[in-house]
Design a protein around this motif. Structure first.
Motif, PDB file in Angstrom:
ATOM      1  N   SER A  28       1.935  10.131 -27.846  1.00 21.36           N
ATOM      2  CA  SER A  28       1.634   9.157 -28.898  1.00 21.36           C
ATOM      3  C   SER A  28       0.405   9.562 -29.702  1.00 21.36           C
ATOM      4  O   SER A  28       0.099   8.952 -30.717  1.00 21.36           O
ATOM      5  CB  SER A  28       1.418   7.776 -28.275  1.00 21.36           C
ATOM      6  OG  SER A  28       0.478   7.867 -27.200  1.00 21.36           O
ATOM      7  N   TYR A  29      -0.324  10.581 -29.217  1.00 30.73           N
ATOM      8  CA  TYR A  29      -1.492  11.123 -29.898  1.00 30.73           C
ATOM      9  C   TYR A  29      -1.272  12.606 -30.194  1.00 30.73           C
ATOM     10  O   TYR A  29      -0.372  13.239 -29.646  1.00 30.73           O
ATOM     11  CB  TYR A  29      -2.744  11.007 -29.027  1.00 30.73           C
ATOM     12  CG  TYR A  29      -3.349   9.631 -28.852  1.00 30.73           C
ATOM     13  CD1 TYR A  29      -2.898   8.526 -29.561  1.00 30.73           C
ATOM     14  CD2 TYR A  29      -4.405   9.443 -27.955  1.00 30.73           C
ATOM     15  CE1 TYR A  29      -3.471   7.274 -29.382  1.00 30.73           C
ATOM     16  CE2 TYR A  29      -4.983   8.197 -27.771  1.00 30.73           C
ATOM     17  CZ  TYR A  29      -4.519   7.122 -28.481  1.00 30.73           C
ATOM     18  OH  TYR A  29      -5.097   5.883 -28.307  1.00 30.73           O
ATOM     19  N   CYS A  31      -4.377  14.836 -30.175  1.00 30.72           N
ATOM     20  CA  CYS A  31      -5.834  14.939 -30.097  1.00 30.72           C
ATOM     21  C   CYS A  31      -6.326  16.335 -30.477  1.00 30.72           C
ATOM     22  O   CYS A  31      -5.717  17.348 -30.105  1.00 30.72           O
ATOM     23  CB  CYS A  31      -6.323  14.601 -28.700  1.00 30.72           C
ATOM     24  SG  CYS A  31      -5.908  12.918 -28.176  1.00 30.72           S
ATOM     25  N   LYS A  42       5.500  13.366 -31.813  1.00 26.30           N
ATOM     26  CA  LYS A  42       4.624  12.192 -31.775  1.00 26.30           C
ATOM     27  C   LYS A  42       5.509  10.956 -31.876  1.00 26.30           C
ATOM     28  O   LYS A  42       6.204  10.759 -32.867  1.00 26.30           O
ATOM     29  CB  LYS A  42       3.613  12.234 -32.912  1.00 26.30           C
ATOM     30  CG  LYS A  42       2.493  11.194 -32.773  1.00 26.30           C
ATOM     31  CD  LYS A  42       1.613  11.135 -34.012  1.00 26.30           C
ATOM     32  CE  LYS A  42       0.849  12.424 -34.224  1.00 26.30           C
ATOM     33  NZ  LYS A  42      -0.104  12.287 -35.361  1.00 26.30           N
ATOM     34  N   GLU A  79       2.308  12.040 -22.753  1.00 30.54           N
ATOM     35  CA  GLU A  79       1.852  10.711 -22.363  1.00 30.54           C
ATOM     36  C   GLU A  79       2.838  10.096 -21.366  1.00 30.54           C
ATOM     37  O   GLU A  79       3.984   9.779 -21.702  1.00 30.54           O
ATOM     38  CB  GLU A  79       1.726   9.810 -23.595  1.00 30.54           C
ATOM     39  CG  GLU A  79       1.443   8.346 -23.297  1.00 30.54           C
ATOM     40  CD  GLU A  79       0.290   8.142 -22.325  1.00 30.54           C
ATOM     41  OE1 GLU A  79       0.419   7.262 -21.456  1.00 30.54           O
ATOM     42  OE2 GLU A  79      -0.742   8.859 -22.431  1.00 30.54           O
ATOM     43  N   ASN A 106      -3.543   8.164 -22.033  1.00 32.64           N
ATOM     44  CA  ASN A 106      -4.450   8.047 -23.171  1.00 32.64           C
ATOM     45  C   ASN A 106      -4.729   6.587 -23.520  1.00 32.64           C
ATOM     46  O   ASN A 106      -5.573   6.302 -24.379  1.00 32.64           O
ATOM     47  CB  ASN A 106      -3.924   8.811 -24.384  1.00 32.64           C
ATOM     48  CG  ASN A 106      -2.570   8.314 -24.879  1.00 32.64           C
ATOM     49  OD1 ASN A 106      -2.199   7.160 -24.684  1.00 32.64           O
ATOM     50  ND2 ASN A 106      -1.822   9.199 -25.536  1.00 32.64           N
ATOM     51  N   SER A 108      -2.883   4.412 -25.026  1.00 32.09           N
ATOM     52  CA  SER A 108      -2.362   3.950 -26.313  1.00 32.09           C
ATOM     53  C   SER A 108      -1.304   2.864 -26.198  1.00 32.09           C
ATOM     54  O   SER A 108      -1.062   2.127 -27.153  1.00 32.09           O
ATOM     55  CB  SER A 108      -1.777   5.134 -27.087  1.00 32.09           C
ATOM     56  OG  SER A 108      -0.686   5.711 -26.370  1.00 32.09           O
ATOM     57  N   PHE A 137     -11.292   7.316 -34.546  1.00 32.31           N
ATOM     58  CA  PHE A 137     -10.050   7.278 -33.766  1.00 32.31           C
ATOM     59  C   PHE A 137      -8.968   8.095 -34.464  1.00 32.31           C
ATOM     60  O   PHE A 137      -8.279   8.913 -33.847  1.00 32.31           O
ATOM     61  CB  PHE A 137      -9.616   5.822 -33.599  1.00 32.31           C
ATOM     62  CG  PHE A 137      -8.297   5.614 -32.908  1.00 32.31           C
ATOM     63  CD1 PHE A 137      -8.067   6.092 -31.631  1.00 32.31           C
ATOM     64  CD2 PHE A 137      -7.285   4.908 -33.555  1.00 32.31           C
ATOM     65  CE1 PHE A 137      -6.846   5.872 -30.989  1.00 32.31           C
ATOM     66  CE2 PHE A 137      -6.066   4.681 -32.928  1.00 32.31           C
ATOM     67  CZ  PHE A 137      -5.844   5.169 -31.640  1.00 32.31           C
ATOM     68  N   ASN A 141      -8.145  11.427 -32.312  1.00 29.32           N
ATOM     69  CA  ASN A 141      -6.903  11.259 -31.557  1.00 29.32           C
ATOM     70  C   ASN A 141      -5.638  11.458 -32.390  1.00 29.32           C
ATOM     71  O   ASN A 141      -4.567  11.682 -31.828  1.00 29.32           O
ATOM     72  CB  ASN A 141      -6.856   9.880 -30.901  1.00 29.32           C
ATOM     73  CG  ASN A 141      -7.960   9.665 -29.891  1.00 29.32           C
ATOM     74  OD1 ASN A 141      -8.741   8.733 -30.013  1.00 29.32           O
ATOM     75  ND2 ASN A 141      -8.054  10.514 -28.895  1.00 29.32           N
ATOM     76  N   PRO A 143      -3.476   9.431 -33.909  1.00 28.60           N
ATOM     77  CA  PRO A 143      -2.429   8.642 -33.243  1.00 28.60           C
ATOM     78  C   PRO A 143      -1.173   8.478 -34.089  1.00 28.60           C
ATOM     79  O   PRO A 143      -1.183   8.695 -35.305  1.00 28.60           O
ATOM     80  CB  PRO A 143      -3.111   7.291 -33.037  1.00 28.60           C
ATOM     81  CG  PRO A 143      -4.054   7.189 -34.198  1.00 28.60           C
ATOM     82  CD  PRO A 143      -4.579   8.591 -34.397  1.00 28.60           C
ATOM     83  N   ILE A 147       0.122   2.802 -33.939  1.00 30.95           N
ATOM     84  CA  ILE A 147      -0.974   2.429 -33.036  1.00 30.95           C
ATOM     85  C   ILE A 147      -2.236   2.211 -33.859  1.00 30.95           C
ATOM     86  O   ILE A 147      -2.762   3.149 -34.464  1.00 30.95           O
ATOM     87  CB  ILE A 147      -1.239   3.517 -31.982  1.00 30.95           C
ATOM     88  CG1 ILE A 147       0.020   3.803 -31.166  1.00 30.95           C
ATOM     89  CG2 ILE A 147      -2.384   3.087 -31.049  1.00 30.95           C
ATOM     90  CD1 ILE A 147      -0.114   4.995 -30.253  1.00 30.95           C
ATOM     91  N   MET A 152      -5.189  -0.730 -29.662  1.00 32.93           N
ATOM     92  CA  MET A 152      -5.475   0.140 -28.529  1.00 32.93           C
ATOM     93  C   MET A 152      -6.611  -0.429 -27.686  1.00 32.93           C
ATOM     94  O   MET A 152      -6.510  -0.501 -26.448  1.00 32.93           O
ATOM     95  CB  MET A 152      -5.814   1.543 -29.041  1.00 32.93           C
ATOM     96  CG  MET A 152      -6.145   2.562 -27.956  1.00 32.93           C
ATOM     97  SD  MET A 152      -7.897   2.558 -27.471  1.00 32.93           S
ATOM     98  CE  MET A 152      -8.683   3.122 -28.997  1.00 32.93           C
TER      99      MET A 152
END
Length: 318
Positions: A28-29, A31, A42, A79, A106, A108, A137, A141, A143, A147, A152
């Motif tokens: 979901s990230y 990073c 993602k 994740e 993470n 999320s 963020f 990250n 995201p 999100i 979060m």
């Protein structure tokens, strides 16, 4: 052992037997500091990416060989809470072994009721908080668009209050980005809301995906540690008490490659995590280097081994 790898040497959990719940870099990230490279998918879609029956078969096979880690860690190369079977998996693991179950996430998706419910059976949950505001963020990250920063943080807070086990919150600081006093003060204010059992301060320790994800020195980390009003521990090196015995046998190239596909390691890391002598680890690494299956990279003056990108894309997961 397509879904279970290690044990790996963990600065937070000792010897940790890793369990991979999603295909490589389904997350979901995305990073900037990730040791595994860019996210390939993602997503926020929850489904059974890896069959729980296959994971249990792999895990029970290793446990039958006498592998006894300090933790069984649901983590891997993406994740883990994206796998909709994570709750079932935790319950099945606890039915066959007393080894505690940790979930490295993470954080999320902790705002979701179903994710919270499924994680309640775990012994330990280790989420992350890498920024003190929405702008950083997004920068750190990267995201999924679904999100928000506020959602979060709310998820971290509500889950921590509900969870009967312990929550250890990791805060990873980056030089020139979040590793400055003003940004640490913002993160500290959020931690006071979340109230985890532990706060563990970290920085880049393995080769990051982006060159501008700079590590902080130990001196800088100690200085920033003082800016927190809550107790914060620095994540240190591997406990030397976990070193492998002199007479340990080889782990095999397949287990070593499976580990390096998930995380870069030094030769000492491999020896401690897999319970083999450092010379045995070197013996296993040489042919993998010669055939081009792994490569070396230097960070912080240490030589790390990792699977080549083309090898990572071929991780044997559904």
């Amino acid at each position: 052992m397509g879904h279970v790898y290690g044990p790996v040497p963990s600065r937070r959990l000792g010897r940790s037997l890793g369990v991979d719940l999603v295909p490589f870099k389904v997350c979901s990230y995305d990073c900037i500091y990730c040791q595994l490279g860019r996210t390939t998918e993602k997503t926020l879609e929850r489904r059974e990416y890896v069959p729980i029956t296959e994971i249990m078969a792999d895990l029970e096979g290793l446990l039958a060989q006498g592998v006894r880690p300090d933790y069984i860690s649901l983590a891997g190369s993406g994740e883990p809470t994206l796998n909709s079977g994570i709750g079932e998996l935790i319950r099945k693991i606890k039915a066959v072994t007393p080894i505690p179950v940790a979930v490295l996430t993470n954080g999320s998706l902790l705002w979701r009721d179903d994710v919270q419910e499924e994680l309640l059976a775990a012994d330990l949950v280790l989420p992350s908080l890498d920024a003190g505001d929405a702008a950083l963020f997004e920068l750190v990250n990267r995201p999924h668009a679904g999100i928000s920063f506020a959602r979060m943080v709310e998820g971290l807070e509500t889950f921590t209050r509900r969870f009967p086990g312990e929550v250890w919150l990791e805060v990873l600081l980056l030089g020139g980005v979040t590793g400055i006093f003003h940004e640490v003060e913002k993160i500290n204010a959020l931690i006071e809301r979340i109230q985890p059992n532990r706060v563990q301060l970290n920085t880049v320790a393995r080769p990051p995906v982006e060159d501008f994800a700079y590590a902080l020195s130990l001196k800088q980390m100690r200085a920033l540690q003082q800016a927190f009003t809550v107790p914060v521990e620095l994540i240190g090196g591997i406990d030397q008490g976990n070193a492998a015995p002199d007479g340990a046998s080889a782990a095999g190239a397949e287990r070593i490659l499976a580990l390096l596909e998930r995380r870069p390691c030094t030769c000492d890391d491999l020896a401690r995590g897999l319970g083999i002598h450092v010379l045995a680890a070197m013996k296993e690494l040489d042919p993998l280097l010669a055939t081009g299956q792994i490569q070396t990279v230097v960070i912080g003056g240490k030589h790390f081994y990792r699977a080549r990108p083309e090898e990572r894309e071929g991780v044997a997961l559904p």
